[in-house]
Design a protein around this motif. Structure first.
Motif, PDB file in Angstrom:
ATOM      1  N   LEU A  59       0.852  -1.177   0.000  1.00  0.00           N
ATOM      2  CA  LEU A  59       0.000   0.000   0.000  1.00  0.00           C
ATOM      3  C   LEU A  59       0.898   1.240   0.000  1.00  0.00           C
ATOM      4  CD1 LEU A  59      -2.950   0.955   0.192  1.00  0.00           C
ATOM      5  CD2 LEU A  59      -2.662   1.023   2.660  1.00  0.00           C
ATOM      6  N   TYR A  60       0.689   2.128  -0.955  1.00  0.00           N
ATOM      7  CA  TYR A  60       1.455   3.380  -1.048  1.00  0.00           C
ATOM      8  C   TYR A  60       0.506   4.551  -0.810  1.00  0.00           C
ATOM      9  CZ  TYR A  60       5.785   1.313  -2.680  1.00  0.00           C
ATOM     10  OH  TYR A  60       6.953   0.614  -2.745  1.00  0.00           O
ATOM     11  N   CYS A  61       1.008   5.595  -0.123  1.00  0.00           N
ATOM     12  CA  CYS A  61       0.203   6.764   0.222  1.00  0.00           C
ATOM     13  C   CYS A  61       0.926   8.034  -0.228  1.00  0.00           C
ATOM     14  CB  CYS A  61      -0.043   6.789   1.721  1.00  0.00           C
ATOM     15  SG  CYS A  61      -1.093   8.148   2.251  1.00  0.00           S
ATOM     16  N   CYS A  62       0.188   8.956  -0.830  1.00  0.00           N
ATOM     17  CA  CYS A  62       0.756  10.224  -1.285  1.00  0.00           C
ATOM     18  C   CYS A  62       1.004  11.148  -0.094  1.00  0.00           C
ATOM     19  CB  CYS A  62      -0.189  10.889  -2.271  1.00  0.00           C
ATOM     20  SG  CYS A  62       0.405  12.491  -2.874  1.00  0.00           S
ATOM     21  N   THR A  63       2.167  11.783  -0.092  1.00  0.00           N
ATOM     22  CA  THR A  63       2.513  12.701   0.999  1.00  0.00           C
ATOM     23  C   THR A  63       1.805  14.051   0.864  1.00  0.00           C
ATOM     24  OG1 THR A  63       4.482  13.416  -0.216  1.00  0.00           O
ATOM     25  CG2 THR A  63       4.777  11.646   1.393  1.00  0.00           C
TER      26      THR A  63
ATOM     27  N   CYS B   1      -1.566  14.565  -1.004  1.00  0.00           N
ATOM     28  CA  CYS B   1      -3.032  14.515  -0.988  1.00  0.00           C
ATOM     29  C   CYS B   1      -3.603  13.296  -0.253  1.00  0.00           C
ATOM     30  CB  CYS B   1      -3.574  14.566  -2.412  1.00  0.00           C
ATOM     31  SG  CYS B   1      -3.303  13.063  -3.378  1.00  0.00           S
ATOM     32  N   ALA B   2      -2.749  12.428   0.241  1.00  0.00           N
ATOM     33  CA  ALA B   2      -3.132  11.229   0.999  1.00  0.00           C
ATOM     34  C   ALA B   2      -3.862  10.174   0.159  1.00  0.00           C
ATOM     35  CB  ALA B   2      -3.947  11.584   2.228  1.00  0.00           C
ATOM     36  N   PHE B   3      -3.765  10.271  -1.168  1.00  0.00           N
ATOM     37  CA  PHE B   3      -4.330   9.237  -2.037  1.00  0.00           C
ATOM     38  C   PHE B   3      -3.584   7.929  -1.794  1.00  0.00           C
ATOM     39  CE2 PHE B   3      -4.181   6.910  -6.125  1.00  0.00           C
ATOM     40  CZ  PHE B   3      -5.542   6.673  -6.290  1.00  0.00           C
ATOM     41  N   MET B   4      -4.328   6.823  -1.719  1.00  0.00           N
ATOM     42  CA  MET B   4      -3.702   5.519  -1.476  1.00  0.00           C
ATOM     43  C   MET B   4      -3.858   4.624  -2.699  1.00  0.00           C
ATOM     44  SD  MET B   4      -4.596   4.856   2.473  1.00  0.00           S
ATOM     45  CE  MET B   4      -3.024   4.551   3.208  1.00  0.00           C
ATOM     46  N   LYS B   5      -2.813   3.829  -2.932  1.00  0.00           N
ATOM     47  CA  LYS B   5      -2.784   2.977  -4.117  1.00  0.00           C
ATOM     48  C   LYS B   5      -2.121   1.649  -3.756  1.00  0.00           C
ATOM     49  CE  LYS B   5      -0.643   2.929  -8.690  1.00  0.00           C
ATOM     50  NZ  LYS B   5       0.088   3.707  -9.670  1.00  0.00           N
ATOM     51  N   ARG B   6      -2.681   0.558  -4.269  1.00  0.00           N
ATOM     52  CA  ARG B   6      -2.077  -0.764  -4.100  1.00  0.00           C
ATOM     53  C   ARG B   6      -1.104  -1.002  -5.252  1.00  0.00           C
ATOM     54  NH1 ARG B   6      -6.877  -4.794  -2.095  1.00  0.00           N
ATOM     55  NH2 ARG B   6      -7.512  -3.523  -0.327  1.00  0.00           N
ATOM     56  N   VAL B   7       0.082  -1.517  -4.908  1.00  0.00           N
ATOM     57  CA  VAL B   7       1.118  -1.745  -5.907  1.00  0.00           C
ATOM     58  C   VAL B   7       1.645  -3.168  -5.762  1.00  0.00           C
ATOM     59  CG1 VAL B   7       3.384  -1.014  -6.752  1.00  0.00           C
ATOM     60  CG2 VAL B   7       1.783   0.688  -5.891  1.00  0.00           C
TER      61      VAL B   7
END
Length: 73
Positions: free
Chosen positions: A54-58, A60-66
Protein backbone atom coordinates in the motif's frame (compact mmCIF):
# COMPACT_ATOMS: atom_id res chain seq x y z
CA UNK A 1 15.97 -21.00 -4.34
CA UNK A 2 13.64 -18.70 -2.47
CA UNK A 3 11.66 -15.68 -3.68
CA UNK A 4 11.50 -12.61 -1.43
CA UNK A 5 10.01 -9.14 -1.67
CA UNK A 6 12.79 -6.57 -2.27
CA UNK A 7 10.70 -3.83 -0.59
CA UNK A 8 9.92 -5.81 2.59
CA UNK A 9 13.57 -6.84 2.87
CA UNK A 10 14.91 -3.30 2.24
CA UNK A 11 16.91 -4.40 -0.82
CA UNK A 12 15.42 -1.69 -3.02
CA UNK A 13 12.98 1.24 -2.91
CA UNK A 14 10.21 2.00 -5.37
CA UNK A 15 9.61 5.65 -6.31
CA UNK A 16 6.00 6.22 -7.30
CA UNK A 17 4.34 9.49 -8.32
CA UNK A 18 0.75 10.07 -7.27
CA UNK A 19 -1.66 9.73 -10.23
CA UNK A 20 -3.87 12.49 -8.76
CA UNK A 21 -1.46 15.28 -7.81
CA UNK A 22 1.99 13.97 -8.89
CA UNK A 23 3.23 14.04 -5.28
CA UNK A 24 5.61 11.46 -3.88
CA UNK A 25 4.04 8.22 -2.66
CA UNK A 26 5.59 6.33 0.25
CA UNK A 27 5.33 2.65 1.14
CA UNK A 28 2.99 1.95 4.07
CA UNK A 29 3.64 -1.81 4.17
CA UNK A 30 1.92 -4.91 2.91
CA UNK A 31 -1.85 -4.75 2.35
CA UNK A 32 -2.18 -7.98 4.36
CA UNK A 33 -1.04 -6.10 7.48
CA UNK A 34 -4.12 -3.86 7.30
CA UNK A 35 -6.59 -6.71 7.12
CA UNK A 36 -7.50 -8.17 10.51
CA UNK A 37 -7.36 -10.19 12.61
CA UNK A 38 -3.62 -10.08 13.08
CA UNK A 39 -1.29 -12.10 15.23
CA UNK A 40 2.50 -12.22 15.18
CA UNK A 41 2.35 -16.00 14.99
CA UNK A 42 0.16 -16.00 11.86
CA UNK A 43 1.90 -17.21 8.68
CA UNK A 44 2.40 -14.77 5.81
CA UNK A 45 0.08 -15.68 2.93
CA UNK A 46 1.58 -14.14 -0.17
CA UNK A 47 1.76 -15.16 -3.78
CA UNK A 48 4.97 -16.82 -4.86
CA UNK A 49 5.51 -14.15 -7.52
CA UNK A 50 4.53 -10.83 -5.97
CA UNK A 51 3.89 -8.93 -2.74
CA UNK A 52 1.01 -6.41 -2.57
CA UNK A 53 1.99 -3.10 -0.90
CA UNK A 54 0.00 0.00 0.00
CA UNK A 55 1.45 3.38 -1.05
CA UNK A 56 0.20 6.76 0.22
CA UNK A 57 0.76 10.22 -1.28
CA UNK A 58 2.51 12.70 1.00
CA UNK A 59 0.57 15.64 -0.54
CA UNK A 60 -3.03 14.52 -0.99
CA UNK A 61 -3.13 11.23 1.00
CA UNK A 62 -4.33 9.24 -2.04
CA UNK A 63 -3.70 5.52 -1.48
CA UNK A 64 -2.78 2.98 -4.12
CA UNK A 65 -2.08 -0.76 -4.10
CA UNK A 66 1.12 -1.75 -5.91
CA UNK A 67 2.22 -5.25 -6.89
CA UNK A 68 5.93 -5.75 -6.17
CA UNK A 69 7.60 -8.58 -8.09
CA UNK A 70 9.56 -10.89 -5.83
CA UNK A 71 13.19 -11.67 -6.61
CA UNK A 72 15.09 -14.95 -6.37
CA UNK A 73 17.87 -15.18 -3.81
Amino acid sequence: MEKICPICNKIEEKNICCPKCEGIMVDKGRVQEYMGPYGAEMPIKDSEDYCLHLYCCTKCAFMKRVYINKIVI
